[in-house]
Write a protein that holds these residues in place. Structure first.
Motif, PDB file in Angstrom:
ATOM      1  N   LYS B 208       0.818  -1.219   0.000  1.00 20.06           N
ATOM      2  CA  LYS B 208       0.000   0.000   0.000  1.00 20.06           C
ATOM      3  C   LYS B 208       0.851   1.268   0.000  1.00 20.06           C
ATOM      4  O   LYS B 208       0.478   2.254  -0.626  1.00 20.06           O
ATOM      5  N   PHE B 209       2.003   1.250   0.685  1.00 26.67           N
ATOM      6  CA  PHE B 209       2.820   2.467   0.746  1.00 26.67           C
ATOM      7  C   PHE B 209       3.383   2.817  -0.634  1.00 26.67           C
ATOM      8  O   PHE B 209       3.421   3.976  -1.045  1.00 26.67           O
ATOM      9  N   ILE B 210       3.823   1.776  -1.339  1.00 23.05           N
ATOM     10  CA  ILE B 210       4.343   1.989  -2.695  1.00 23.05           C
ATOM     11  C   ILE B 210       3.220   2.512  -3.598  1.00 23.05           C
ATOM     12  O   ILE B 210       3.397   3.474  -4.357  1.00 23.05           O
ATOM     13  N   LEU B 212       0.539   4.154  -2.757  1.00 22.61           N
ATOM     14  CA  LEU B 212       0.142   5.524  -2.377  1.00 22.61           C
ATOM     15  C   LEU B 212       1.168   6.543  -2.863  1.00 22.61           C
ATOM     16  O   LEU B 212       0.804   7.638  -3.309  1.00 22.61           O
ATOM     17  N   ALA B 213       2.456   6.195  -2.767  1.00 20.77           N
ATOM     18  CA  ALA B 213       3.485   7.117  -3.272  1.00 20.77           C
ATOM     19  C   ALA B 213       3.368   7.241  -4.787  1.00 20.77           C
ATOM     20  O   ALA B 213       3.431   8.336  -5.357  1.00 20.77           O
ATOM     21  N   MET B 214       3.148   6.100  -5.462  1.00 16.58           N
ATOM     22  CA  MET B 214       3.064   6.105  -6.927  1.00 16.58           C
ATOM     23  C   MET B 214       1.890   6.928  -7.431  1.00 16.58           C
ATOM     24  O   MET B 214       2.011   7.652  -8.421  1.00 16.58           O
ATOM     25  N   SER B 216       0.422   9.507  -6.146  1.00 17.46           N
ATOM     26  CA  SER B 216       0.686  10.956  -6.044  1.00 17.46           C
ATOM     27  C   SER B 216       1.613  11.422  -7.161  1.00 17.46           C
ATOM     28  O   SER B 216       1.373  12.445  -7.806  1.00 17.46           O
ATOM     29  N   ILE B 238      -5.696  10.569  -0.601  1.00 17.93           N
ATOM     30  CA  ILE B 238      -4.420  11.012  -1.186  1.00 17.93           C
ATOM     31  C   ILE B 238      -4.585  11.345  -2.668  1.00 17.93           C
ATOM     32  O   ILE B 238      -3.968  12.281  -3.170  1.00 17.93           O
TER      33      ILE B 238
END
Lengths: 265, 265
Positions: B208-210, B212-214, B216, B238
């Motif tokens: 999920k962190f990857i 969410l960063a992607m 954005s 986000i």
């Protein structure tokens, strides 16, 4: 990535109250929580309308925090007296936050910065106020780098803050900041870039979502230093994820090791 | 932003089991949860080694889902028979996911797409395999747009998927995808851009962190369509935050209204 924990700042009411009451426990806990969450530096701002009080606050904060955590400090003030008091006390090479292009600030800060071993944040603020657009930010960054290398700072001792302005008031500024970061990174591959990106969400609800989106975008454009609240849920994991995506963390080695150490939650 | 909920996909074990058992409740709940979280379309993939079974699965899924939620569907298959069965049943204009530049796929899909009112995702995959770098993605996007406008699709009925590859296997692909999105957006301002960005995190922990960063980063470069799990915590907030920062949501109006409606959690 250099993560600077932003929480010990007198503009936050609980911190102002803790400084005023000399509540050591509150400050120590705030510092330790940030280090546990991944802060590489702890920002210290004891801002007060009275410059003498602010300098005394800085002295108290520096002593207290460096006796209780093992990371270096980021001395945060526009008041050179407060900065000097901090510089005289630090045990490890600190960051000074921040010099600007304002004439008065340059005049008071440059001689002090020249004398001390420290890194320094150069904020793209001048006598003309905040920057507008991409080229204005880039030109100011170049002037800051010129001033700071002129007093002997190495390029990698300089952190350029492109000025993260509230998107609620300046709708174009989010994109402009990203493009300015990319341009500065291209022309000055070794300088550090970053700053107080939480300003971006000022005036908006649920600020954490704006801050999390901004940090990913800024990293993808070349930001390598972030003044943030590392205790914000998802903040440090998303910083590590953004670096993994952008090739700043080759083969995702750092991301995977953070996972193994339990630092991704 | 067009948010396509990705969860009803037979590559996910609980979905494959639900399709196989004709478990209506599980599929309906998965569809409704995604709509509640902010999905504008529901992706339906009933993939099966047997093409006839897959076509029957698509028919079952389309009927079931469109009787229970009010958003349109995204028919997801490389099997033209499954797509045709879906197209014959849909009540609202759907998205077809996806055509590619592979000769066989072009030959089977183009005549069907020409006959039906639908949007279509054009994935930058060709007989040469997955794309590499920025220019390769851009060239394939241009060829897909050429093929699809050639059969009468309007530019804003086309969604270009630049191919989000796993960064664990292709370290350069995160940056390349972002730059390709920016280039496609610049040359084709009216085309939609986006796709299955969760592929980026394949093989990594805490995906999920990857993701969410992607999301954005991709939005900051011009992505306006996302095939994601909208039920992932922070995902929709986000996405809205990224649009607010990048000027895709002037004066943050949509972000603030999402907050007022309780959609930011």
């Amino acid at each position: 990535m250099i993560i600077i924990g932003e929480k010990i700042n007198a503009t936050r009411k609980p911190i102002a109250a803790a400084i005023s009451a000399k509540d050591e426990e509150h400050i120590i806990t705030t510092a330790k929580d940030q280090v546990a969450a991944g802060a590489d530096y702890i920002d210290l701002n004891g801002g007060d309308p009275n410059p003498e009080t602010e300098a005394a606050n800085m002295e108290w904060l520096v002593k207290l925090v460096q006796d209780n955590v093992d990371v270096p400090l980021c001395l945060d003030s526009s008041n050179i007296k407060a900065i000097e008091r901090g510089l005289a006390l630090v045990k490890s090479k600190p960051i000074v936050n921040s010099i600007t292009l304002e004439s008065e600030r340059l005049e008071s800060f440059l001689p002090v910065l020249a004398e001390h071993e420290c890194m320094v944040i150069g904020l793209c603020l001048s006598d003309d106020g905040m920057p507008r657009g991409v080229d204005d930010r880039f030109d100011r960054a170049a002037r800051l780098i010129d001033q700071l290398t002129g007093i002997g700072k190495k390029i990698d001792e300089i952190i350029i803050d492109p000025a993260f302005l509230p998107v609620s008031a300046e709708p174009e500024s989010g994109k402009a900041v990203c493009q300015a970061i990319a341009k500065i990174r291209e022309k000055f591959p070794e300088v550090h870039i970053g700053g107080g990106l939480s300003n971006v969400s000022f005036g908006l609800p649920k600020r954490k979502f704006i801050n999390l989106a901004m940090v990913s975008m800024a990293i993808s454009n070349g930001m390598d230093t972030a003044i943030v609240d590392p205790c914000t849920p998802y903040m440090v994991p998303i910083i590590l994820a953004a670096e993994a995506i952008c090739g700043a963390d080759q083969w995702c080695a750092n991301y995977i090791s953070a996972y193994r150490d339990g630092r991704l939650g």
